[in-house]
Design an enzyme around this catalytic site. Structure first.
Site, PDB file in Angstrom:
ATOM      1  N   LEU A  65       0.829  -1.203   0.000  1.00  9.01           N
ATOM      2  CA  LEU A  65       0.000   0.000   0.000  1.00  9.01           C
ATOM      3  C   LEU A  65       0.869   1.262   0.000  1.00  9.01           C
ATOM      4  O   LEU A  65       2.062   1.190   0.317  1.00  9.01           O
ATOM      5  CB  LEU A  65      -0.909  -0.023   1.236  1.00  9.01           C
ATOM      6  N   PRO A  66       0.261   2.405  -0.347  1.00  8.57           N
ATOM      7  CA  PRO A  66       1.076   3.619  -0.483  1.00  8.57           C
ATOM      8  C   PRO A  66       1.783   4.068   0.799  1.00  8.57           C
ATOM      9  O   PRO A  66       2.990   4.322   0.776  1.00  8.57           O
ATOM     10  CB  PRO A  66       0.062   4.673  -0.956  1.00  8.57           C
ATOM     11  N   THR A  96       6.272   0.753   2.146  1.00 10.47           N
ATOM     12  CA  THR A  96       7.296   1.534   2.843  1.00 10.47           C
ATOM     13  C   THR A  96       6.576   2.508   3.765  1.00 10.47           C
ATOM     14  O   THR A  96       5.880   3.412   3.293  1.00 10.47           O
ATOM     15  CB  THR A  96       8.162   2.333   1.850  1.00 10.47           C
ATOM     16  N   LYS A 171      15.151   0.297   4.947  1.00 12.08           N
ATOM     17  CA  LYS A 171      14.591   0.747   3.665  1.00 12.08           C
ATOM     18  C   LYS A 171      14.685   2.266   3.530  1.00 12.08           C
ATOM     19  O   LYS A 171      15.039   2.801   2.478  1.00 12.08           O
ATOM     20  CB  LYS A 171      13.135   0.266   3.572  1.00 12.08           C
ATOM     21  N   LYS A 246       7.435  11.210   0.391  1.00  9.86           N
ATOM     22  CA  LYS A 246       6.990  10.515   1.614  1.00  9.86           C
ATOM     23  C   LYS A 246       8.202   9.852   2.287  1.00  9.86           C
ATOM     24  O   LYS A 246       8.403   9.971   3.497  1.00  9.86           O
ATOM     25  CB  LYS A 246       5.947   9.450   1.248  1.00  9.86           C
TER      26      LYS A 246
END
Ligand code: NAD
Length: 296
Positions: A65-66, A96, A171, A246
């Site tokens: 998902l975003p 992420t 990440k 983001k």
């Protein structure tokens, strides 16, 4: 046969789910976009009308998902996935997001007696399509071991960074570096172009020189230099500028929590924010930062 539920079939999740199908897995899919679901069903997946329906009877649940808000609203709450999955299921979130959110979801899963790991990926849409992603996992060793057979159908490199949330920290550090590499590569190529050099020749030179990096090897930001990358497709698909912004916010927050100095990421964040604010760039691939450095 392992029953896999896959939720979030966008630029990354779509090709990842396809690779599970290529390995003859039983995959049930859900996305808010009906066309994304239909494309996977045409490739052999089973259609679910809701996330709850998708996870019913699943042994493994993969989500892509975003951002954190999407992950928390999907997993938590009265009607969240944690209330609907079998206790024996393994939950793998590949989105992420910030480590705190991953830990919060993982802790609630643990209280409900359900295994959860964070497993964000690196490798871009090319890696997702080729099944060569790098998965960076955080969670209990036993849960990570359970995830390996499924994730190895979608990736070539599987790492355990540490406990719950550690995958997200690793990440974010990687993407912070990627943002700097892409901006720096774009700046260098535009300087060469402004001085009359051919960007393909310049790229070939840097590929064999000390400036060589992933952006040049796999994801050249200059249109026409490399086939099958977003820059040669109008910067469509790939990794959106808004998602890079983001991740840079996640990186800066992560740094602030431990008092770390991240001046390169700070400069990159200013550049990507400036770029996102111009010409509806938010949904373009992040390599379109190349245009920010154009002389004219
Ligand atoms: P995307 O926007 O293309 O796909 C996200 C999908 O999730 C969309 O299809 C959307 O409809 C769906 N979705 C959102 N909320 C949902 C919900 N509640 N239920 C079901 N579906 C829902 O984004 P993407 O590029 O695939 O990225 C996904 C994640 O992977 C992000 O966290 C991103 O940072 C990360 N990531 C992306 C790349 C890349 O190159 N695109 C690389 C590495 C990591």
């Amino acid at each position: 046969m392992t029953q896999i539920a896959f939720i979030g079939l966008g630029n990354m999740g779509g090709p990842m789910a396809r690779n599970l199908l290529k390995h003859n897995q039983h995959v049930t899919v859900f996305d808010l976009m009906p066309e994304a679901v239909d494309a996977l069903v045409a490739a052999g997946a089973h259609k679910a009308g809701s996330p709850q329906e998708a996870v019913a009877g699943a042994d493994v649940v993969v989500t892509m998902l975003p951002a954190a808000a999407h992950v928390k609203s999907l997993y938590l709450g009265e009607d969240g996935l944690l209330a609907h999955v079998d206790k024996s299921a393994l939950l793998i979130d590949c989105s992420t997001i910030d480590a705190q959110s991953a830990i919060a979801v993982g802790e609630q899963a643990k209280q409900a007696g359900i295994a959860f790991i964070d497993a964000p990926v690196s490798g871009g849409v090319g890696g997702a399509a080729a099944g060569t992603l790098t998965f960076i996992m955080g969670g209990r060793e036993a849960d990570v071991e359970r995830a390996r057979p499924v994730l190895s159908m979608m990736g070539a490199n599987l790492f355990r960074a540490g406990d719950l949330g550690a995958g997200q920290i690793a990440k974010v550090c990687n993407n912070m570096l990627l943002s700097v590499l892409m901006a720096g590569t774009s700046e260098a190529l535009q300087l060469a172009i402004a001085n009359g050099l051919d960007p393909k020749v310049m790229s070939d030179i840097m590929l064999q020189s000390s400036g060589c990096n992933w952006a040049l090897q796999k994801y050249n930001p200059c249109p026409g230099v490399m086939d099958n990358v977003p820059s040669s497709n109008g910067y469509q698909g790939g990794f959106m500028v808004k998602l890079m912004n983001k991740d840079l916010t996640l990186a800066m927050d992560t740094a602030a929590q431990v008092g770390a100095a991240t001046p390169m990421a700070s400069a990159a964040q200013a550049l990507y924010r400036l770029h996102q604010g111009q010409s509806n760039n938010a949904d373009k691939d992040f390599s379109s930062i190349f245009n920010l450095f154009a002389k004219d």
